[in-house]
Design a protein around this motif. Sequence first.
Motif: not given
Length: 250
Positions: A123-145
């Motif tokens: 639910a917290c991931l949904e609040q920040v608009g990143l629920q679809k990235f839940s299974k990604r490794q954290i380092g794969e995201l952009s700085g803002g993400q």
Amino acid sequence: MEHKSIAFSVQDLTVSYGEQTALKNIKFQVEEGNLVGVIGPNGAGKSTLMKASLGLIPKDHGTIEFYGKPVKQMRENIAYIPQRNNIDWDFPITVLDTVVLGTYPKLGVFHRPKKADRKRAQACLEQVGLQKFSKRQIGELSGGQQQRVFLARALAQQTDIFFFDEPFVGIDASSEETIIRILKKLRDEGKTVIVIHHDLSKAEEYFDDLVLINQELIEAGPADLVLTPEVLGKAYKSQLPFLQSEGADE
């Protein structure tokens, strides 16, 4: 007029690194339900102030209280997001598991997150608009993400006081808009949010109050009263012509 409690109090805080004084006799208070920016030039001691307040580095002297209690009694009720460059982005952990870590302070020792904790993290991931990235490794995201993931982790902690060290540095405009919207929502819910910030042009738009430091406290109070050439000039001495020319264009 409704009386607000003092959520965060700093009294006579002095911090040194060896022979070098980083902060000297800093003193201010933050009422609950306020969104507060900590500003000042590079090397002013902003991160030192935050870390010393949270007991992460030693202080020479001073009293720090959260709702009248020392930090060790209030740690579970405080969320802290450090600067992005202090985080190991290569650590093999998914986005969702990073947010789930926010539930650990309230779980206690030897307790693993339950299904409800993972649901809260989603639910917290949904609040920040990143629920679809839940299974990604954290380092794969952009700085803002990445910054939004750590905001989600802070939300999962369900605390009353939030500290953010330079959350808007090196991120995209969309992430910055998302983050400030959520910080204002937390404020409106009665939470207390303290943010180290460097962009003076957005300071009045973003914050209710400002704490301006340059090793010593220059001024603390409503944003419009702190953001005057006279007050800013005391902290940003060498940049005063720049600040005055900024004001002349308004």
